[in-house]
Write a protein that holds these residues in place. Structure first.
Motif, PDB file in Angstrom:
ATOM      1  N   PHE A  34     -37.212 -85.525  17.529  1.00  0.00           N
ATOM      2  CA  PHE A  34     -38.048 -86.531  18.167  1.00  0.00           C
ATOM      3  C   PHE A  34     -38.796 -85.902  19.339  1.00  0.00           C
ATOM      4  O   PHE A  34     -38.266 -85.040  20.034  1.00  0.00           O
ATOM      5  N   TYR A  36     -40.817 -86.912  22.877  1.00  0.00           N
ATOM      6  CA  TYR A  36     -41.027 -87.954  23.869  1.00  0.00           C
ATOM      7  C   TYR A  36     -41.983 -87.465  24.951  1.00  0.00           C
ATOM      8  O   TYR A  36     -42.109 -86.269  25.217  1.00  0.00           O
ATOM      9  N   LEU A  44     -38.503 -92.758  28.813  1.00  0.00           N
ATOM     10  CA  LEU A  44     -39.021 -91.890  27.771  1.00  0.00           C
ATOM     11  C   LEU A  44     -39.795 -92.731  26.766  1.00  0.00           C
ATOM     12  O   LEU A  44     -39.322 -93.769  26.308  1.00  0.00           O
ATOM     13  N   LEU A  46     -41.306 -92.629  23.085  1.00  0.00           N
ATOM     14  CA  LEU A  46     -41.291 -91.885  21.823  1.00  0.00           C
ATOM     15  C   LEU A  46     -42.713 -91.699  21.316  1.00  0.00           C
ATOM     16  O   LEU A  46     -43.469 -92.659  21.199  1.00  0.00           O
ATOM     17  N   GLU A  59     -45.750 -92.847  16.519  1.00  0.00           N
ATOM     18  CA  GLU A  59     -45.660 -94.199  17.055  1.00  0.00           C
ATOM     19  C   GLU A  59     -47.068 -94.756  17.246  1.00  0.00           C
ATOM     20  O   GLU A  59     -48.051 -94.006  17.385  1.00  0.00           O
TER      21      GLU A  59
END
Lengths: 117, 116
Positions: A34, A36, A44, A46, A59
């Motif tokens: 992932f 961030y 954080l 994403l 995202e």
């Protein structure tokens, strides 16, 4: 515990250039990593989820053409900030999900501070 | 979608005292994980404690313990015998139980200061 490294730890670049950040799981294999982004005193956020050998899932609101993510192996994922601008200045953190051991535990890298002049 | 709420932006505690950090969450799932992460000034994220929702017993890790109230969807962190090194930002986080790639949902975080 599992260790995740990031390189570089900090980088300063000129506006318009591209910057690549590496994230490595040092002693375990990570099928999922992932990425961030974090602003000072904030949580954080994403940006994307990357799975080894496949395209990253971004995202909503994150420009995939600007933030290129590659997860070519089980121990390495890269984030490339293309044509960086001052508003891209931030703290970027990667995290890797273990496939063995403690279930559903993410290990975080130490982060990369990006400053775009 | 799941949400995690940390309503207190800052807290302060006297060294050696006890402090409780609050966290509530919203979910329609029955199985999930809850976490507290610590982020010191170095900004390295450190897992403090984890709770599986199916476990009724509250998790403990040395001076850190949680009060998990599943029906109330509350997950508070208690730090006993606070130390100067506990000063950091603390994040409450949620993850679904199902799905190997399920992502963490973080709260906004709380900044804890420890007075000597």
């Amino acid at each position: 515990g599992a260790v995740v490294s990031q390189h570089p730890s900090w980088v300063i670049c000129k506006s318009g250039t591209s910057v690549k950040i590496e994230c490595r799981s040092l002693d375990f294999q990570a099928t999922t990593m992932f990425w961030y982004r974090q602003f000072p005193k904030q949580s954080l956020m994403l940006m994307a989820t990357s799975n080894e050998g496949s395209k990253a899932t971004y995202e909503q609101g994150v420009e995939k053409d600007k933030f290129l993510i590659n997860h070519a192996s089980l121990t390495l994922s890269t984030l490339t900030v293309t044509s960086a601008h001052p508003e891209d200045s931030s703290f970027y953190i990667c995290s890797a999900l273990t496939v063995t051991g403690a279930p559903n535990e993410q290990f975080f890298g130490p982060g990369t501070r990006l400053t775009v002049l | 979608a799941q949400t995690v709420t940390q309503s207190q932006p800052e807290m302060s505690v006297q060294e050696a005292e006890t402090v409780t950090l609050s966290c509530t969450y919203d979910t329609s799932e029955s199985d999930y994980y809850l976490f507290w992460y610590k982020q010191p000034p170095s900004r390295q994220m450190i897992l403090v404690i984890r709770q599986e929702a199916y476990k009724q017993q509250n998790a403990t890790e040395n001076r850190f313990s949680v009060n998990f109230q599943k029906a109330a969807k509350s997950f508070s962190l208690k730090i006993s015998d606070s130390q100067l090194g506990d000063a950091a930002m603390y994040f409450c986080a949620y993850r679904s139980y199902s799905g190997a790639n399920s992502k963490l949902t973080f709260g906004k975080g709380i900044t804890l200061s420890v007075r000597p």
